[in-house]
Design a protein around this motif. Structure first.
Motif, PDB file in Angstrom:
ATOM      1  N   UNK A 105       0.801  -1.227   0.000  1.00 18.60           N
ATOM      2  CA  UNK A 105       0.000   0.000   0.000  1.00 18.60           C
ATOM      3  C   UNK A 105       0.829   1.269   0.000  1.00 18.60           C
ATOM      4  N   UNK A 106       2.086   1.235   0.457  1.00 19.16           N
ATOM      5  CA  UNK A 106       2.890   2.457   0.518  1.00 19.16           C
ATOM      6  C   UNK A 106       4.363   2.112   0.341  1.00 19.16           C
ATOM      7  N   UNK A 107       4.860   2.290  -0.867  1.00 17.48           N
ATOM      8  CA  UNK A 107       6.275   2.010  -1.142  1.00 17.48           C
ATOM      9  C   UNK A 107       7.187   3.077  -0.550  1.00 17.48           C
ATOM     10  N   UNK A 108       6.603   4.215  -0.133  1.00 16.25           N
ATOM     11  CA  UNK A 108       7.403   5.296   0.435  1.00 16.25           C
ATOM     12  C   UNK A 108       7.408   5.276   1.964  1.00 16.25           C
ATOM     13  N   UNK A 109       6.951   4.216   2.545  1.00 18.57           N
ATOM     14  CA  UNK A 109       6.954   4.103   4.003  1.00 18.57           C
ATOM     15  C   UNK A 109       8.385   4.204   4.542  1.00 18.57           C
ATOM     16  N   UNK A 110       8.541   4.819   5.714  1.00 15.25           N
ATOM     17  CA  UNK A 110       9.849   5.055   6.309  1.00 15.25           C
ATOM     18  C   UNK A 110       9.855   4.566   7.754  1.00 15.25           C
TER      19      UNK A 110
END
Length: 516
Positions: free
Chosen positions: A466-471
């Motif tokens: 759902x979120x490839x930019x998760x950190x």
């Protein structure tokens, strides 16, 4: 008071009335009458009448001779009845006659409700059998009937606890018993009791008795309640509260103390505020938000909106917490938490399974120790793991609801494949045609189930990341043995890392970390 009734050549009646304060009726003397020799002598009481034991209001009727039949009448207070003792004549005395009795009733003023049939039958029995007949109702008035005005009466189900069945008492889970009455919007709280018509009464002296009017103290509609036709109904979901005659519905349930056997499980459609702690084994369900002012011992907690805990959340046994909004607390320990909104824990998350569709934020001081975290948009904390080497797993960028569906479908396909393999083994050795046909039907069903599950898995795989930019940001230290995963690409931390940020490098297909 003493009244004497007489007329020349007629029988004489003596009436004695006494007040309530007197313990015995006064001595009553009749006028003179004739003895058996025809001489006029003072009249004592007849041999049948004892003034020492007589009670009430009495009339003693004497015939013209000593041994004539007599009548003793008692009119109780209220003048609604007249009771008579019929005393027979002695020797040559004259019998009682209806005319004589009628004259007596008239002199006493008894004009209404006279039972002439009973009087004549009793007088005949007394005269023929020479037997005293006592306490005969010779007249009866009409009692008034109360008029009752209409009013609202609270529903019977809200008046008392349901009773246990007779006989063997079933095993009762007292945690299921709650003192809070929860109602839903539109639910009847009270019903109109129609007015009852009354009527005036009439005593045996012919006096009209006024009709009493009763005005019951009925229920009224308070806040969040309203009158609808012949009912008072709830205007919203909430807790029913009765304040005197007012019925109100509170949208917030405030528990002034701990949740325990005194309160039972909490199940409320609105917000719940708990001042005390929550005892082990008690459930809290809220259709709104839950606010706990102390440490929250969780067994089974459901909040449709937010969960706000001033202290921390400690799981008991297989503690389950499901929240539709956000969670704010100091720490979470030994819990299984599923939350659609962000989770903010200022101190620690210890040995817990955390699932959020947003972010897990422990600030610059909070640490994650043990357990497993699924946070779609990432994690922020002061540290991960411990010096003891206890493994902590962090999964980001993955929608845990989709992942759970995938896990269930994969398990379903695994079981179906095992069943199909066993069926095919039996088909190789089975010679009975009927049994082979049955096995083939089962095989076709399993093949269809495997195909459908495979198609659903294919559809879900495109939504699981759902979120490839998760950190993942750690302001302190990440301990060795920690596993960081973003969109199913994992990194095992082998050496301590400090002040580090983890990202997904999609082109290279690996996680990278950089100093903060």
């Amino acid at each position: 008071m003493k009244d004497f009734y007489s007329s020349p050549g007629d029988r004489r009646a003596s009436v004695s009335r006494r007040s309530r304060a007197e313990t015995r009726p006064p001595i009553v003397e009749s006028e003179a009458f004739l003895d058996n020799d025809g001489k006029q002598v003072p009249a004592p009481f007849p041999p049948h009448f004892d003034p020492e034991t007589a009670e009430g209001t009495h009339s003693v009727v004497l015939g013209p001779r000593r041994d004539d039949g007599t009548l003793q009448i008692d009119i109780p207070e209220g003048n609604l009845e007249a009771h008579a003792d019929f005393l027979p004549p002695y020797g040559e005395g004259q019998p009682l006659t209806p005319e004589y009795i009628a004259a007596m009733l008239e002199r006493l003023g008894i004009v209404y409700g006279i039972d002439w049939t009973t009087i004549q039958d009793t007088a005949l029995e007394c005269n023929l059998n020479r037997k005293t007949v006592r306490s005969v109702v010779v007249a009866r008035g009409d009692s008034p009937v109360d008029e009752v005005r209409e009013y609202f009466e609270i529903e019977s189900g809200f008046k008392e606890w349901p009773r246990l069945p007779d006989g063997d008492v079933p095993r009762v889970d007292y945690r299921e018993i709650s003192p809070f009455v929860v109602v839903t919007k539109g639910q009847p709280l009270a019903r109109l009791v129609k007015a009852v018509k009354g009527r005036e009464g009439k005593d045996i002296l012919g006096n009209v008795i006024p009709m009493p009017v009763k005005r019951p103290e009925g229920m009224t509609a308070g806040p969040n309640a309203r009158v609808s036709g012949e009912e008072i109904i709830a205007s919203c979901d909430g807790r029913l509260v009765q304040k005197g005659t007012e019925l109100a519905v509170e949208e917030v349930l405030a528990v002034k103390g701990a949740v325990g056997y005194k309160t039972g499980h909490i199940a409320f459609p609105g917000d719940v505020i708990i001042d005390g702690n929550v005892a082990d084994g008690f459930k809290v369900y809220s259709g709104g938000s839950i606010v706990a002012k102390q440490t929250f011992d969780a067994t089974d907690v459901v909040a449709k909106k937010d969960l706000i805990v001033a202290g921390g959340i400690i799981g008991r046994g297989r503690a389950s917490i499901r929240v539709g909004g956000s969670i704010r607390t100091k720490f979470i320990q030994n819990c299984h938490v599923a939350c659609r909104g962000p989770i903010l824990a200022g101190m620690a998350v210890i040995n817990s399974q955390i699932y959020t569709l947003q972010i897990l934020d422990l600030g610059d001081k909070g640490r994650i120790v043990g357990g497993e975290v699924y946070a779609v948009h990432g994690v922020r904390a002061a540290g991960i793991g411990s010096e003891s080497g206890k493994c902590t797993r962090i999964h980001c960028g993955v929608d845990f609801t989709v992942q759970q569906d995938l896990d269930r479908l994969n398990e379903r396909m695994r079981i179906a494949s095992m069943k199909r393999a066993k069926i095919r083994e039996r088909l190789e050795s089975e010679e009975d045609e009927a049994k082979r046909a049955t096995l083939l039907q089962f095989d076709e069903r399993l093949e269809k189930d495997l195909t459908e599950s495979g198609n659903r898995i294919g559809n879900l795989l495109g939504n699981v990341d759902a979120d490839e930019k998760a950190i993942v940001e750690i302001s302190g230290e990440v301990s060795p043995g920690t596993i960081i995963e973003i969109c199913h690409i994992a990194l095992v931390v082998e050496n301590p890392l400090k002040k580090v940020r983890f990202r997904l490098d999609k082109l290279k297909g690996r996680l990278t970390h950089e100093s903060m």
